[in-house]
Write a protein that holds these residues in place. Structure first.
Motif, PDB file in Angstrom:
ATOM      1  N   THR A 172       0.688  -1.249   0.030  1.00 26.03           N
ATOM      2  CA  THR A 172       0.055  -0.069  -0.024  1.00 26.03           C
ATOM      3  C   THR A 172       0.710   1.270  -0.222  1.00 26.03           C
ATOM      4  O   THR A 172       1.730   1.378   0.831  1.00 26.03           O
ATOM      5  CB  THR A 172      -0.953   0.102   1.169  1.00 26.03           C
ATOM      6  OG1 THR A 172      -1.890  -1.186   1.255  1.00 26.03           O
ATOM      7  CG2 THR A 172      -1.924   1.264   1.209  1.00 26.03           C
ATOM      8  N   LEU A 173       0.508   2.203  -0.827  1.00 29.74           N
ATOM      9  CA  LEU A 173       1.195   3.540  -1.006  1.00 29.74           C
ATOM     10  C   LEU A 173      -0.070   4.384  -0.165  1.00 29.74           C
ATOM     11  O   LEU A 173      -1.035   4.683  -0.950  1.00 29.74           O
ATOM     12  CB  LEU A 173       1.479   3.991  -2.312  1.00 29.74           C
ATOM     13  CG  LEU A 173       2.054   5.410  -2.397  1.00 29.74           C
ATOM     14  CD1 LEU A 173       3.447   5.471  -1.607  1.00 29.74           C
ATOM     15  CD2 LEU A 173       2.247   5.655  -3.489  1.00 29.74           C
ATOM     16  N   LEU A 174       0.486   4.816   0.865  1.00 31.60           N
ATOM     17  CA  LEU A 174      -0.344   5.977   1.755  1.00 31.60           C
ATOM     18  C   LEU A 174       0.129   7.610   1.150  1.00 31.60           C
ATOM     19  O   LEU A 174       1.220   7.713   1.164  1.00 31.60           O
ATOM     20  CB  LEU A 174      -0.253   6.151   3.122  1.00 31.60           C
ATOM     21  CG  LEU A 174      -0.588   4.973   4.054  1.00 31.60           C
ATOM     22  CD1 LEU A 174      -0.398   5.182   5.464  1.00 31.60           C
ATOM     23  CD2 LEU A 174      -2.266   4.893   4.064  1.00 31.60           C
TER      24      LEU A 174
ATOM     25  N   ASP B 102       8.699  -3.667   3.979  1.00 31.84           N
ATOM     26  CA  ASP B 102       7.497  -3.091   4.562  1.00 31.84           C
ATOM     27  C   ASP B 102       6.317  -3.341   3.432  1.00 31.84           C
ATOM     28  O   ASP B 102       6.428  -3.253   2.266  1.00 31.84           O
ATOM     29  CB  ASP B 102       7.561  -1.819   4.530  1.00 31.84           C
ATOM     30  CG  ASP B 102       8.726  -1.482   6.170  1.00 31.84           C
ATOM     31  OD1 ASP B 102       8.388  -2.099   7.132  1.00 31.84           O
ATOM     32  OD2 ASP B 102       9.428  -0.745   6.228  1.00 31.84           O
ATOM     33  N   ASP B 103       5.270  -3.428   4.020  1.00 30.49           N
ATOM     34  CA  ASP B 103       3.984  -3.387   3.319  1.00 30.49           C
ATOM     35  C   ASP B 103       3.372  -1.806   3.108  1.00 30.49           C
ATOM     36  O   ASP B 103       2.471  -1.774   2.322  1.00 30.49           O
ATOM     37  CB  ASP B 103       2.785  -4.214   4.141  1.00 30.49           C
ATOM     38  CG  ASP B 103       3.085  -5.800   3.957  1.00 30.49           C
ATOM     39  OD1 ASP B 103       4.084  -6.023   3.133  1.00 30.49           O
ATOM     40  OD2 ASP B 103       2.822  -6.374   4.893  1.00 30.49           O
ATOM     41  N   ILE B 104       3.642  -1.057   3.754  1.00 34.90           N
ATOM     42  CA  ILE B 104       3.123   0.446   3.601  1.00 34.90           C
ATOM     43  C   ILE B 104       4.245   1.145   3.239  1.00 34.90           C
ATOM     44  O   ILE B 104       5.382   1.109   4.177  1.00 34.90           O
ATOM     45  CB  ILE B 104       2.088   0.858   4.570  1.00 34.90           C
ATOM     46  CG1 ILE B 104       2.915   0.686   6.022  1.00 34.90           C
ATOM     47  CG2 ILE B 104       0.921  -0.019   4.645  1.00 34.90           C
ATOM     48  CD1 ILE B 104       1.782   1.583   6.807  1.00 34.90           C
ATOM     49  N   ALA B 105       3.827   2.057   2.440  1.00 36.84           N
ATOM     50  CA  ALA B 105       5.019   3.359   2.368  1.00 36.84           C
ATOM     51  C   ALA B 105       3.959   4.653   2.444  1.00 36.84           C
ATOM     52  O   ALA B 105       2.880   4.501   2.266  1.00 36.84           O
ATOM     53  CB  ALA B 105       5.713   3.283   1.086  1.00 36.84           C
ATOM     54  N   LEU B 106       4.674   5.707   2.706  1.00 37.47           N
ATOM     55  CA  LEU B 106       4.164   6.979   3.068  1.00 37.47           C
ATOM     56  C   LEU B 106       4.810   8.058   2.107  1.00 37.47           C
ATOM     57  O   LEU B 106       5.948   8.219   2.080  1.00 37.47           O
ATOM     58  CB  LEU B 106       4.093   7.170   4.502  1.00 37.47           C
ATOM     59  CG  LEU B 106       3.940   8.795   4.801  1.00 37.47           C
ATOM     60  CD1 LEU B 106       2.180   9.017   4.596  1.00 37.47           C
ATOM     61  CD2 LEU B 106       4.078   9.263   6.291  1.00 37.47           C
ATOM     62  N   LEU B 107       3.809   8.605   1.415  1.00 46.24           N
ATOM     63  CA  LEU B 107       4.520   9.665   0.526  1.00 46.24           C
ATOM     64  C   LEU B 107       3.511  11.110   0.744  1.00 46.24           C
ATOM     65  O   LEU B 107       2.103  11.119   0.988  1.00 46.24           O
ATOM     66  CB  LEU B 107       4.178   9.188  -1.124  1.00 46.24           C
ATOM     67  CG  LEU B 107       4.467  10.423  -2.222  1.00 46.24           C
ATOM     68  CD1 LEU B 107       5.657   9.928  -2.653  1.00 46.24           C
ATOM     69  CD2 LEU B 107       3.278  10.862  -2.985  1.00 46.24           C
ATOM     70  N   THR B 108       4.159  12.246   0.879  1.00 44.93           N
ATOM     71  CA  THR B 108       3.325  13.461   1.418  1.00 44.93           C
ATOM     72  C   THR B 108       3.888  14.655   0.911  1.00 44.93           C
ATOM     73  O   THR B 108       5.139  14.698   0.490  1.00 44.93           O
ATOM     74  CB  THR B 108       3.334  13.370   2.767  1.00 44.93           C
ATOM     75  OG1 THR B 108       2.557  14.691   3.291  1.00 44.93           O
ATOM     76  CG2 THR B 108       4.945  13.663   3.216  1.00 44.93           C
TER      77      THR B 108
ATOM     78  N   PRO C  26       1.903  -1.610  -9.064  1.00 46.17           N
ATOM     79  CA  PRO C  26       1.737  -2.753  -8.575  1.00 46.17           C
ATOM     80  C   PRO C  26       1.460  -2.717  -6.900  1.00 46.17           C
ATOM     81  O   PRO C  26       1.872  -3.533  -5.929  1.00 46.17           O
ATOM     82  CB  PRO C  26       3.218  -3.493  -8.603  1.00 46.17           C
ATOM     83  CG  PRO C  26       3.942  -2.156  -8.956  1.00 46.17           C
ATOM     84  CD  PRO C  26       3.222  -1.354  -9.536  1.00 46.17           C
ATOM     85  N   PHE C  27       0.982  -1.711  -6.712  1.00 42.55           N
ATOM     86  CA  PHE C  27       0.470  -1.410  -5.191  1.00 42.55           C
ATOM     87  C   PHE C  27      -0.786  -0.567  -5.284  1.00 42.55           C
ATOM     88  O   PHE C  27      -1.319   0.110  -6.197  1.00 42.55           O
ATOM     89  CB  PHE C  27       1.682  -0.562  -4.570  1.00 42.55           C
ATOM     90  CG  PHE C  27       2.183   0.561  -5.150  1.00 42.55           C
ATOM     91  CD1 PHE C  27       1.509   1.822  -5.252  1.00 42.55           C
ATOM     92  CD2 PHE C  27       3.207   0.722  -6.094  1.00 42.55           C
ATOM     93  CE1 PHE C  27       2.035   2.876  -5.895  1.00 42.55           C
ATOM     94  CE2 PHE C  27       3.902   1.713  -6.801  1.00 42.55           C
ATOM     95  CZ  PHE C  27       3.103   2.605  -6.868  1.00 42.55           C
ATOM     96  N   ARG C  28      -1.207  -0.579  -4.059  1.00 43.65           N
ATOM     97  CA  ARG C  28      -2.752  -0.079  -3.887  1.00 43.65           C
ATOM     98  C   ARG C  28      -2.452   1.396  -3.333  1.00 43.65           C
ATOM     99  O   ARG C  28      -1.390   1.521  -2.532  1.00 43.65           O
ATOM    100  CB  ARG C  28      -3.463  -0.761  -2.739  1.00 43.65           C
ATOM    101  CG  ARG C  28      -4.809  -0.753  -2.944  1.00 43.65           C
ATOM    102  CD  ARG C  28      -5.521  -1.879  -1.707  1.00 43.65           C
ATOM    103  NE  ARG C  28      -4.804  -1.593  -0.726  1.00 43.65           N
ATOM    104  CZ  ARG C  28      -5.139  -1.437   0.578  1.00 43.65           C
ATOM    105  NH1 ARG C  28      -6.505  -1.377   0.674  1.00 43.65           N
ATOM    106  NH2 ARG C  28      -4.709  -1.581   1.681  1.00 43.65           N
ATOM    107  N   ILE C  29      -3.216   2.453  -3.850  1.00 45.48           N
ATOM    108  CA  ILE C  29      -2.880   3.652  -3.512  1.00 45.48           C
ATOM    109  C   ILE C  29      -4.037   4.251  -2.749  1.00 45.48           C
ATOM    110  O   ILE C  29      -5.124   4.127  -2.897  1.00 45.48           O
ATOM    111  CB  ILE C  29      -2.870   4.860  -4.626  1.00 45.48           C
ATOM    112  CG1 ILE C  29      -1.521   4.309  -5.517  1.00 45.48           C
ATOM    113  CG2 ILE C  29      -2.862   6.023  -4.241  1.00 45.48           C
ATOM    114  CD1 ILE C  29      -1.259   4.975  -6.665  1.00 45.48           C
TER     115      ILE C  29
ATOM    116  N   ILE D 296      -5.120  -0.953   5.829  1.00 46.43           N
ATOM    117  CA  ILE D 296      -3.703  -1.533   5.470  1.00 46.43           C
ATOM    118  C   ILE D 296      -4.187  -3.021   6.305  1.00 46.43           C
ATOM    119  O   ILE D 296      -3.134  -3.791   6.413  1.00 46.43           O
ATOM    120  CB  ILE D 296      -2.671  -1.001   5.985  1.00 46.43           C
ATOM    121  CG1 ILE D 296      -2.648  -0.757   7.715  1.00 46.43           C
ATOM    122  CG2 ILE D 296      -2.447   0.228   5.401  1.00 46.43           C
ATOM    123  CD1 ILE D 296      -1.254  -0.253   8.260  1.00 46.43           C
ATOM    124  N   GLN D 297      -5.202  -3.541   6.721  1.00 45.67           N
ATOM    125  CA  GLN D 297      -5.270  -4.983   7.339  1.00 45.67           C
ATOM    126  C   GLN D 297      -5.336  -5.716   6.266  1.00 45.67           C
ATOM    127  O   GLN D 297      -5.813  -5.537   5.141  1.00 45.67           O
ATOM    128  CB  GLN D 297      -6.757  -4.805   8.198  1.00 45.67           C
ATOM    129  CG  GLN D 297      -6.517  -4.403   9.642  1.00 45.67           C
ATOM    130  CD  GLN D 297      -7.659  -4.168  10.305  1.00 45.67           C
ATOM    131  OE1 GLN D 297      -8.873  -4.087   9.775  1.00 45.67           O
ATOM    132  NE2 GLN D 297      -7.493  -3.207  11.537  1.00 45.67           N
TER     133      GLN D 297
END
Length: 306
Positions: A10-12, A98-104, A193-196, A305-306
């Protein structure tokens, strides 16, 4: 955090207008999930501009690892399509552990480049630009339209033939690359290839105005004028064609008084903020929050992200 490699990555993305309060909130999100922050601000990448771009401070960068802060210089050429490539490469690396990443950030083009991809249209070199300008002057627009018809009939069919800028730009690409302009215009959303998951931050308009006005005064107190003075000899660079610097350069040129420069920075920042909000609101998949409702935001992320 699950380290199951089968699970969806997941990309947050935490986005919102300038001055809304993204920085502090993102530090808390990053600390909670033990992940770095990927910066999506097209000016904070320049090492010479920390104050006027409100880049994360050294203290904040010690709290959480940041990518794309002060990693380039104002002389460097950098673009949204280069950013897209750099971020995708970094995500590849992050997703190995990691399963999640954070872009801001607030740079609309940069965020869109990561989410949807960007048409990688080459930058025109100065020589081609000069030649074309000359050709337009000497031969006139109709002649150039005819040349475009020969080189790229597909684009010729749809281009506004009264618009010299469009016609010239297409011809520049044809001349420079030996390919049609059409071949660069895919406008396709690239699959990722990831969820946004997009989280938008907003506040009441009046509150945003007050925060921005105050932030500009704080920047001036923190030495933004000195920062701009150092950059003054390089004021022709694209990196410095930016709210805050342009107005201070005008003051240094002697065309406006200092108070007026500050007033213009405030008003141009408020205008940019309105533009950001309009742009961000176009995506109906964005979930909007007030940055003060931290609990709500963290609960929403947990659910996602569950």
């Amino acid at each position: 955090m699950s380290h199951n490699h089968q699970s969806m990555k997941t990309l947050l993305i935490v986005l919102g207008p300038t001055g809304v309060g993204k920085t502090e909130l993102c530090l808390q999100i990053a600390e909670r999930y033990h992940i770095p922050i990927i910066n999506a601000d097209s000016r904070q990448i320049f090492a010479e501009l920390p104050i006027g771009t409100a880049a994360p401070t050294l203290l904040q960068q010690q709290r959480v690892k940041h990518y794309f802060v002060g990693n380039h210089h104002v002389e460097d050429y950098y673009s949204a399509s280069m950013y897209e490539e750099d971020v995708l490469q970094l995500l590849n690396e992050i997703y190995t552990h990691d399963d999640i990443a954070l872009l801001t950030g607030g740079s609309m083009m940069y965020i869109d480049a990561v989410c949807d991809g960007i048409d990688d249209i080459p930058t025109i070199d100065a020589r081609t630009r000069e030649t074309m300008k000359q050709r337009l002057n000497e031969q006139g627009l109709p002649a150039l339209v005819e040349q475009l018809k020969a080189l790229d009939p597909e684009y010729w069919a749809i281009v506004d033939k009264q618009n010299p800028r469009r016609v010239v730009h297409a011809l520049e690409i044809c001349e420079m690359t030996g390919q049609t302009y059409t071949s660069f215009r895919t406008h396709q959303k690239k699959p990722r290839p990831f969820r946004i998951v997009k989280i938008g931050l907003d506040r009441p308009r009046e509150e945003l105005y007050e925060r921005i006005n105050q932030r500009v005064l704080d920047m001036m107190d923190s030495g933004m004028e000195e920062e701009a003075r150092t950059m003054y000899p390089k004021r022709g660079l694209n990196a410095l064609n930016t709210v805050g610097y342009k107005e201070l350069f005008a003051y240094m040129d002697g065309t406006i008084p200092r108070e007026e420069a500050i007033r213009q920075i405030q008003s141009n920042t408020r205008r940019y903020m309105r533009k950001q909000i309009t742009w961000f609101k176009k995506d109906e998949n964005t979930q909007w929050f007030s940055p003060d409702n931290i609990e709500d935001i963290l609960n929403y992320i947990d659910k996602q992200i569950q």
